[in-house]
Scaffold this active site. Structure first.
Site, mmCIF file in Angstrom:
data_model
loop_
_atom_site.group_PDB
_atom_site.id
_atom_site.type_symbol
_atom_site.label_atom_id
_atom_site.label_comp_id
_atom_site.label_asym_id
_atom_site.label_seq_id
_atom_site.Cartn_x
_atom_site.Cartn_y
_atom_site.Cartn_z
ATOM 1 N N ILE A 55 0.958 -1.200 0.063
ATOM 2 C CA ILE A 55 -0.166 -0.020 -0.066
ATOM 3 C C ILE A 55 0.792 1.245 -0.098
ATOM 4 O O ILE A 55 0.441 2.423 -0.755
ATOM 5 C CB ILE A 55 -0.932 0.095 1.326
ATOM 6 C CG1 ILE A 55 -1.924 -1.190 1.008
ATOM 7 C CG2 ILE A 55 -1.909 1.153 1.231
ATOM 8 C CD1 ILE A 55 -2.773 -1.335 2.447
ATOM 9 N N CYS A 56 1.941 1.426 0.839
ATOM 10 C CA CYS A 56 2.792 2.558 0.988
ATOM 11 C C CYS A 56 3.227 2.987 -0.382
ATOM 12 O O CYS A 56 3.135 4.338 -0.539
ATOM 13 C CB CYS A 56 3.950 2.204 1.959
ATOM 14 S SG CYS A 56 3.552 1.446 3.402
#
Length: 191
Positions: A55-56
């Protein structure tokens, strides 16, 4: 966790430079960023849990795409995690989504800033997905927090910055260019 109205804590961290200088290699890719850097500017400081995750980089790349929009509003963007500057550099080199990242990636290896802000997840010991908007006087004006498994919306951060910079009453879903609320006019209409 520190919140709206609190002073953003003093800090001094090593960062991978933004832009092409960030890919110059160890020794040339790093700079020191402190709470005194970019004095007089708005600051968007966002934390992510870990480098080399899933996600980052989507969030980091999305903030990167809006970097000129933030700069146009006299704001600088700082991305922060508890990974080292060497891990940040390696991630940038090997991840196409963040390779050309225009803002610095700060390394809070000792967790000093994360701890001072109170943003560490109690179980995982890594930063939550927290975003701070800090005004030129170093006062926190906005905070959002997402759990570890849900990405945030950098466009919303930009919208909130726009609203804060009007210094007016901005209604729900207000966007730059729209009129702010005028309480006196509302009272006159009601009378």
């Amino acid at each position: 966790m520190l919140t709206v109205g609190d002073k953003f804590p003093a800090f001094k961290l090593t960062a991978v430079k933004g832009g092409p200088d960030g890919l110059a290699g160890p020794g040339k890719s790093f700079e020191e960023i402190s709470s005194d850097s970019n004095a007089g500017k708005w600051k968007i400081v966002f934390f992510w849990p870990k480098d080399f995750t899933f996600i980052c980089p989507t969030e980091i790349a999305a903030f990167g795409k809006l970097n000129t929009e933030f700069a146009d509003r006299d704001a600088v963007v700082y991305g922060v995690s508890t990974d080292s500057e060497f891990v940040h550099l390696n991630w940038r080199v090997y991840n196409e989504d963040i390779k050309t990242l225009p803002f610095p990636m700060l390394a809070d290896v000792k967790r000093e800033l994360s701890t001072a802000l109170g943003v560490l997840d109690k179980e995982a010991g890594v930063p939550l997905r927290v975003t701070f908007i800090v005004d030129p006087d170093n006062t926190i004006q906005h905070v959002t927090v997402n759990g570890l498994n849900v990405g945030r919306n950098p466009q919303e951060t930009l919208r909130v910055l726009d609203a804060l910079q009007t210094d007016e009453l901005c209604p729900c879903n207000w966007t730059k260019g729209e009129e702010a609320l005028k309480p006196q006019e509302l009272f006159e209409k009601a009378a």
